[in-house]
Every structure is written in C-alpha cells, then in structure tokens.
Design an enzyme around this catalytic site. Structure first.
Site, PDB file in Angstrom:
ATOM      1  N   HIS A  21       3.364   6.649   5.536  1.00  0.00           N
ATOM      2  CA  HIS A  21       4.156   5.674   6.301  1.00  0.00           C
ATOM      3  C   HIS A  21       4.599   4.443   5.513  1.00  0.00           C
ATOM      4  O   HIS A  21       5.131   3.498   6.113  1.00  0.00           O
ATOM      5  CB  HIS A  21       3.541   5.348   7.670  1.00  0.00           C
ATOM      6  CG  HIS A  21       2.142   4.835   7.684  1.00  0.00           C
ATOM      7  ND1 HIS A  21       1.211   5.274   8.600  1.00  0.00           N
ATOM      8  CD2 HIS A  21       1.517   3.916   6.938  1.00  0.00           C
ATOM      9  CE1 HIS A  21       0.075   4.630   8.401  1.00  0.00           C
ATOM     10  NE2 HIS A  21       0.233   3.802   7.397  1.00  0.00           N
ATOM     11  N   ASN A  22       4.401   4.450   4.194  1.00  0.00           N
ATOM     12  CA  ASN A  22       4.976   3.399   3.333  1.00  0.00           C
ATOM     13  C   ASN A  22       5.539   4.079   2.090  1.00  0.00           C
ATOM     14  O   ASN A  22       4.813   4.300   1.113  1.00  0.00           O
ATOM     15  CB  ASN A  22       3.885   2.425   2.834  1.00  0.00           C
ATOM     16  CG  ASN A  22       3.463   1.395   3.844  1.00  0.00           C
ATOM     17  OD1 ASN A  22       4.030   1.300   4.930  1.00  0.00           O
ATOM     18  ND2 ASN A  22       2.477   0.601   3.493  1.00  0.00           N
ATOM     19  N   SER A  46      -4.789   7.528  20.278  1.00  0.00           N
ATOM     20  CA  SER A  46      -3.804   7.750  19.214  1.00  0.00           C
ATOM     21  C   SER A  46      -2.995   8.968  19.655  1.00  0.00           C
ATOM     22  O   SER A  46      -3.412   9.687  20.579  1.00  0.00           O
ATOM     23  CB  SER A  46      -4.501   8.027  17.881  1.00  0.00           C
ATOM     24  OG  SER A  46      -5.234   6.890  17.465  1.00  0.00           O
ATOM     25  N   ALA A  55       0.404   1.117  16.379  1.00  0.00           N
ATOM     26  CA  ALA A  55       0.657   0.149  17.448  1.00  0.00           C
ATOM     27  C   ALA A  55       1.366  -1.070  16.864  1.00  0.00           C
ATOM     28  O   ALA A  55       2.233  -1.665  17.491  1.00  0.00           O
ATOM     29  CB  ALA A  55      -0.668  -0.263  18.082  1.00  0.00           C
ATOM     30  N   ASP A  70       0.863  -1.186   0.000  1.00  0.00           N
ATOM     31  CA  ASP A  70       0.000   0.000   0.000  1.00  0.00           C
ATOM     32  C   ASP A  70       0.901   1.239   0.000  1.00  0.00           C
ATOM     33  O   ASP A  70       1.161   1.857   1.036  1.00  0.00           O
ATOM     34  CB  ASP A  70      -0.935  -0.006   1.211  1.00  0.00           C
ATOM     35  CG  ASP A  70      -2.015   1.059   1.078  1.00  0.00           C
ATOM     36  OD1 ASP A  70      -2.021   1.772   0.053  1.00  0.00           O
ATOM     37  OD2 ASP A  70      -2.833   1.183   2.006  1.00  0.00           O
ATOM     38  N   THR A  78      -5.669   2.267  18.047  1.00  0.00           N
ATOM     39  CA  THR A  78      -6.699   1.335  17.564  1.00  0.00           C
ATOM     40  C   THR A  78      -8.026   2.077  17.708  1.00  0.00           C
ATOM     41  O   THR A  78      -8.078   3.156  18.303  1.00  0.00           O
ATOM     42  CB  THR A  78      -6.802   0.033  18.396  1.00  0.00           C
ATOM     43  OG1 THR A  78      -7.464   0.348  19.645  1.00  0.00           O
ATOM     44  CG2 THR A  78      -5.458  -0.595  18.677  1.00  0.00           C
ATOM     45  N   MET A  79      -9.111   1.435  17.238  1.00  0.00           N
ATOM     46  CA  MET A  79     -10.411   2.098  17.347  1.00  0.00           C
ATOM     47  C   MET A  79     -10.919   2.156  18.796  1.00  0.00           C
ATOM     48  O   MET A  79     -11.906   2.843  19.073  1.00  0.00           O
ATOM     49  CB  MET A  79     -11.437   1.411  16.452  1.00  0.00           C
ATOM     50  CG  MET A  79     -11.654  -0.056  16.720  1.00  0.00           C
ATOM     51  SD  MET A  79     -12.773  -0.746  15.501  1.00  0.00           S
ATOM     52  CE  MET A  79     -12.557  -2.504  15.799  1.00  0.00           C
ATOM     53  N   HIS A 107       4.826   3.891  13.225  1.00  0.00           N
ATOM     54  CA  HIS A 107       3.665   4.371  12.454  1.00  0.00           C
ATOM     55  C   HIS A 107       2.347   3.951  13.073  1.00  0.00           C
ATOM     56  O   HIS A 107       1.280   4.291  12.553  1.00  0.00           O
ATOM     57  CB  HIS A 107       3.744   3.852  11.023  1.00  0.00           C
ATOM     58  CG  HIS A 107       3.175   2.473  10.835  1.00  0.00           C
ATOM     59  ND1 HIS A 107       3.600   1.381  11.551  1.00  0.00           N
ATOM     60  CD2 HIS A 107       2.200   2.023  10.012  1.00  0.00           C
ATOM     61  CE1 HIS A 107       2.918   0.316  11.159  1.00  0.00           C
ATOM     62  NE2 HIS A 107       2.060   0.670  10.236  1.00  0.00           N
ATOM     63  N   ASN A 162      -7.880  -2.205   8.146  1.00  0.00           N
ATOM     64  CA  ASN A 162      -7.099  -1.294   8.983  1.00  0.00           C
ATOM     65  C   ASN A 162      -7.333   0.175   8.642  1.00  0.00           C
ATOM     66  O   ASN A 162      -6.936   1.062   9.384  1.00  0.00           O
ATOM     67  CB  ASN A 162      -5.611  -1.620   8.831  1.00  0.00           C
ATOM     68  CG  ASN A 162      -5.186  -1.686   7.373  1.00  0.00           C
ATOM     69  OD1 ASN A 162      -6.015  -1.842   6.466  1.00  0.00           O
ATOM     70  ND2 ASN A 162      -3.911  -1.576   7.119  1.00  0.00           N
TER      71      ASN A 162
HETATM   72  N1  LIG Z   1      -7.027   5.193  15.856  1.00  0.00           N
HETATM   73  C1  LIG Z   1      -7.123   4.046  15.157  1.00  0.00           C
HETATM   74  N2  LIG Z   1      -5.985   3.382  14.824  1.00  0.00           N
HETATM   75  C2  LIG Z   1      -6.106   2.246  14.117  1.00  0.00           C
HETATM   76  C3  LIG Z   1      -7.336   1.720  13.715  1.00  0.00           C
HETATM   77  N3  LIG Z   1      -7.110   0.583  12.999  1.00  0.00           N
HETATM   78  C4  LIG Z   1      -5.776   0.422  12.937  1.00  0.00           C
HETATM   79  N4  LIG Z   1      -5.157   1.413  13.618  1.00  0.00           N
HETATM   80  C5  LIG Z   1      -3.712   1.685  13.777  1.00  0.00           C
HETATM   81  O1  LIG Z   1      -3.216   2.145  12.538  1.00  0.00           O
HETATM   82  C6  LIG Z   1      -1.929   1.607  12.332  1.00  0.00           C
HETATM   83  C7  LIG Z   1      -1.705   1.641  10.851  1.00  0.00           C
HETATM   84  O2  LIG Z   1      -0.940   0.616  10.430  1.00  0.00           O
HETATM   85  P1  LIG Z   1      -1.028  -0.168   9.019  1.00  0.00           P
HETATM   86  O3  LIG Z   1       0.276  -0.894   8.982  1.00  0.00           O
HETATM   87  O4  LIG Z   1      -2.194  -1.062   9.113  1.00  0.00           O
HETATM   88  O5  LIG Z   1      -1.134   0.851   7.978  1.00  0.00           O
HETATM   89  C8  LIG Z   1      -2.021   0.225  12.965  1.00  0.00           C
HETATM   90  O6  LIG Z   1      -0.751  -0.255  13.348  1.00  0.00           O
HETATM   91  C9  LIG Z   1      -2.895   0.486  14.171  1.00  0.00           C
HETATM   92  O7  LIG Z   1      -2.107   0.843  15.270  1.00  0.00           O
HETATM   93  C10 LIG Z   1      -8.518   2.453  14.078  1.00  0.00           C
HETATM   94  O8  LIG Z   1      -9.666   2.076  13.742  1.00  0.00           O
HETATM   95  N5  LIG Z   1      -8.363   3.593  14.778  1.00  0.00           N
HETATM   96 MN   LIG Z   2      -2.856   0.854   4.061  1.00  0.00          MN
HETATM   97 MN   LIG Z   3      -1.208   2.346   6.889  1.00  0.00          MN
END
Ligand SMILES: Nc1nc2c(ncn2[C@@H]2O[C@H](COP(=O)(O)O)[C@@H](O)[C@H]2O)c(=O)[nH]1
Ligand SMILES: [Mn+2]
Ligand SMILES: [Mn+2]
Length: 482
Positions: free
Chosen positions: A330-331, A386, A407, A97, A381-382, A405, A204
């Site tokens: 971030h990529n 953040s 968690a 991505d 995460t959701m 970038h 994600n």
């Molecule tokens: N605030 C939120 N953060 C989220 C959610 N779903 C995932 N994540 C975080 O985003 C990074 C992005 O990493 P990627 O490698 O998937 O691009 C991921 O590591 C999670 O920490 C969300 O719904 N809300």
């Molecule tokens: Mn992506």
């Molecule tokens: Mn991403």
C-alpha cells in the site's frame, strides 16, 4: 471562502475539485467520501490533492480515497498516475515505508480449536516474530545476501526455505519487482536493512489472529476460498529502516533534481524528477529494491507464523491449510497499463496509503482469482473489524485500480497518548475477548482503536462508489504489536 466550497458532488460519495481551483492544476482532484467524511476532512489534505494535480504529466485526476488524511507532500490515501514520457516520479507519493503492506493467510482451524490455546499462541507469536522499535530479525544476512534480498524479494526468501513455492503466486508482483537494482540502494540503507530483515517493526505494524465473521459475497468468497468461522492471520509490515533510508536518500536527490529540471512544483515535499531522468530512474530501481525487501520480510514472518502453529497444534501447516490469500502493497509506485483517453497507456501509478484494486481479467491477478478481481485487504484496528474486498472495473476506470488501505488515523500519536492509557485499552480489548501483547505500553495508547477513523465507513464508501466491493469481514482474536 472555505476550500470546501470549491468541491461539488459529481455522483453519490464522489466529489470533485475543479482544475480551475489553482492556475497550475492540470487535472481535477477527486475524493471518494461520504458527506460526513468530506465535512470532516482536513483542508490541508484537500490542498495536497490540488497540489498533486499540478504535477507534470498527471493523468485523469489526483485521487483522494475513503481513508484520505494529511501526509508528507502527497496525502495518505492518495493516488497519482503520471504519463511515462511527460510525467514525474516523486518519493513523497510513495512514502517512507516503501511497500508497507498487508498479507493474509487462511487456515482450516476454527475459534473452538484455537480458544484453549490462545495465550500460548500470542506468547509464542510474540517471541517467534520479532517486533518493536528497531527490532532485529532472527537471522543475520551477510553483505552479499542483502543484495539478493533487494533484487529478488520474496523469491529469495522462498529459495532460502522461508515458505512454500506456491506462496509467490498470491503476492502482488509475485513478491518481486523486476526493475529493482540493489546497486542504487545506499550502503547506509543496506546497513539498516541487514539486521532488521524478518521483523515487524513498531506501532501501526501488527500480527493479528482473526476469525471470518461475515461473508457479504458468497460467490467471490468461494473463489478466494474464505470459509465463515475459520481463522485467518494478517501481517502488516514494510521495508523497515531500509526503505525509510531509501526514501530519505532520494528525497535529497529529488530536492536538487526538480530545480535542475526547472519543474514548477507547489510544495517542496512533492520534489520529483521527469520519469526519463537519471534521478527518477535510479529512485525507481531503488524503490523497487526496497519493495522487494518488504516482500521478503513478510514472507519470513509468515513462515514463522506457520512454524508457530505447527508447534502448538502438532500438525503440518499444509494440513492446517495455511495458504496465502493475498499480499498487497500500500505504499508503492509502479509502471502499469491503464485506459486513458480511450487508449491503453503506460503510467507510473503512485499509491500512498492506497491498495491496488484491480478488476477481473487483469493479467496481474493470479488466474485462480481472475474472474473475481483481486483480493483487497483493508485492516481496521486491533479492536474492530478488518475487511476483504475485491477489485472492480469501476476502480480500473476511475482510480487506476485503487482503493483505501485502512481506517486511516484520526488522532496523532501524541494526541492519542493524551486521550487513552495503555491499561484502559488493554482491559477494554480483553473484555471483548481480544488478547493483545505489545513491546511497549505507550504503543497501546498510540494505537488505540479510537485513534483511527471508522473502518466500517471507509469500506462502505469503497463499496457504495464501486471502487472495491465487500467480500468478507474478519474480527480480531489476538494481536501482537511492535
Ligand atoms: N486489524 C488491525 N488494523 C490495524 C492495526 N493497527 C493499525 N491498523 C490499520 O492498519 C492501517 C495501516 O495503515 P498505515 O498507514 O499505518 O500503514 C491503519 O490505517 C489502520 O486502519 C491493528 O493492530 N490491527
Ligand atoms: Mn508501515
Ligand atoms: Mn502500512
């Protein structure tokens, strides 16, 4: 002997695997992790850092950031910088991505303003910003327009009235890599990109309404114009099928190229080509074009977020002060100047699941932020916080101006679906006052907060090692997922 026995702590939370670990390693590997995290780190991710350290022209260290985990060839949460004359470029060091990234906007609204309208906000955002597997945007480009998107990125979007002129100032690269060349992007990639422009994607990727919950550094928060208690909106998305296809196309090219150029690489997934080769040049131009697509994509979605808020609050987005805080990729791989062996040298910096964290004074940072270092956006995460951090001089010295970038995943999607159910996740989030809407129930289980590592630990490690410093914490109020 376990691979971890080769690693030593060189300063608090910074670990090194020496270049003697493998005969072909040209530089040591470095990890930014708390002790508990290094103990839990997969051996395969360590091996991947050692493999990256074997690639021609690598500079200083192969770097594993606080959210490192195993990926395709290069680990996710990894950085590798290569000399522009002796080094290589590798699609595996960018990821599928291309320019997946995060944009955050501020508002002058508070939780009190939005609480009574929360359901309406989520429902309307869900409709106005298309999401889901293979989701299609609301506009349909013609074949010439996709070339313009690929060549001009967010500039194309703003010229076509998606957003404000001043938005561009607050995007990494101003939302357009000048090296992009759409003629290096395959017809197949363009065909995949045409219907998907202006869509979030799935899993994600998310759109989140948040509240600024805590300020750690008042001075920098002022510079970034972050008011405690106000509402922010974060979008996480990338280059959709277009970037994925560019990566797949050039992985095939590179698989032939590394053999043709007689490169000795420890893992075929690190397929690469010398930077001055035709294969590398074309990949770089195509990757930059896909990155531009992603900036246009996030630009359009933020425009629809503003329109949604305008409709609900019956105020202009300007009056609600819905300006961009920042947008990070971030990529990505980029040509940058860094201090290497005491001299300013050009390198191709690959950041895969890694956020640029440039310290103060760098000209790449908008002048409004230049005294603080750039904003670094780290989603959790959701169901958790953040964070906003700022870039530092330590990051410039040690990690080519980079930090984590996110968690980072702890469980695979399959494992997460076995462990959690969509209903339990939804009701858990709702009990915390977080409204969530997803295109499919399994996504909620796959994306359960428990499927990710502890974001608090990730940002604490960035902060304690100094590769990015904490500025503010935001908490989720509403999330839409693909
Ligand atoms: N605030 C939120 N953060 C989220 C959610 N779903 C995932 N994540 C975080 O985003 C990074 C992005 O990493 P990627 O490698 O998937 O691009 C991921 O590591 C999670 O920490 C969300 O719904 N809300
Ligand atoms: Mn992506
Ligand atoms: Mn991403």
């Amino acid at each position: 002997m376990s691979i971890k026995e080769n690693i030593t702590e060189i300063r608090e939370n910074v670990w090194e695997i020496p270049s003697s670990f493998k005969k072909e390693m040209k530089v040591p590997g470095r990890f930014y992790l708390e002790k508990e995290a290094i103990l839990n780190l997969e051996d395969d991710a360590i091996e991947q850092i050692a493999n990256v350290a074997c690639l021609p022209g690598i500079q200083k260290f192969a770097i594993g950031l606080p959210d490192i985990h195993f990926g395709y060839g290069f680990p996710i949460g990894g950085v590798g910088a290569f000399n522009v004359r002796t080094g290589v470029i590798s699609p595996g060091g960018v990821g599928f991505d291309i320019n997946c990234g995060v944009r955050m906007i501020r508002t002058n609204l508070t939780e009190k303003d939005i609480k009574p309208k929360m359901k309406e906000i989520v429902d309307k955002l869900f409709v106005n910003v298309p999401s889901g597997v293979g989701s299609k945007g609301k506009i349909r480009l013609d074949e010439n327009e996709i070339d313009e998107v690929l060549n001009f990125g967010a500039e194309w979007a703003v010229e076509n009235e998606y957003g404000w002129d001043e938005d561009l100032k607050f995007l990494e690269e101003n939302g357009r890599m000048l090296d992009a060349d759409s003629s290096k992007v395959s017809e197949k990639a363009k065909k995949r990109g045409i219907p998907q422009l202006g869509s979030l994607g799935s899993g994600n990727h998310f759109l989140e309404v948040q509240k600024i919950d805590e300020i750690f550094n008042e001075e920098v928060a002022k510079i970034f114009n972050l008011e405690p208690g106000t509402i922010t909106i974060m979008v996480h998305s990338g280059s959709r099928g277009c970037g994925h296809q560019v990566c797949s196309d050039y992985l095939r090219t590179m698989d032939k190229a590394y053999k043709r150029h007689n490169l000795n690489i420890p893992d075929r997934q690190l397929a690469c080509a010398p930077i001055d080769s035709i294969e590398a040049q074309e990949y770089y131009q195509a990757m930059a074009a896909a990155a531009n697509y992603a900036w246009a994509n996030r630009q359009m979605m933020i425009h629809w977020v503003r329109e949604t808020f305008e409709g609900i609050f019956n105020q202009s987005s300007e009056d609600m002060e819905m300006s961009v805080i920042y947008d990070v990729a971030h990529n990505i791989a980029k040509k940058e100047v860094h201090n290497i062996k005491g001299q300013n040298q050009e390198a191709i910096v690959h950041r895969k699941g890694a956020t640029r964290a440039f310290g103060s004074k760098r000209v790449e940072i908008p002048k409004e932020y230049r005294n603080a270092g750039q904003p670094v956006l780290i989603p959790g995460t959701m169901g958790t916080a953040s964070y906003i951090l700022h870039g530092t001089d330590i990051a410039m010295e040690e990690t080519f101006g980079s930090t984590a970038h996110g968690a980072g995943r702890k469980l695979s999607r399959t494992a997460a679906k076995k462990k959690f159910t969509a209903d339990e996740i939804k009701s858990d989030l709702e009990s915390k006052g977080i409204h969530v809407k997803a295109n499919s129930a399994p996504v909620l289980a796959e994306e359960a907060p428990g499927a990710y590592k502890d974001v608090d630990q990730v940002v604490r490690t960035s902060d304690s090692t100094g590769i990015a410093k904490l500025v503010a914490k935001v908490v989720p109020l509403a999330v839409t997922k693909g």
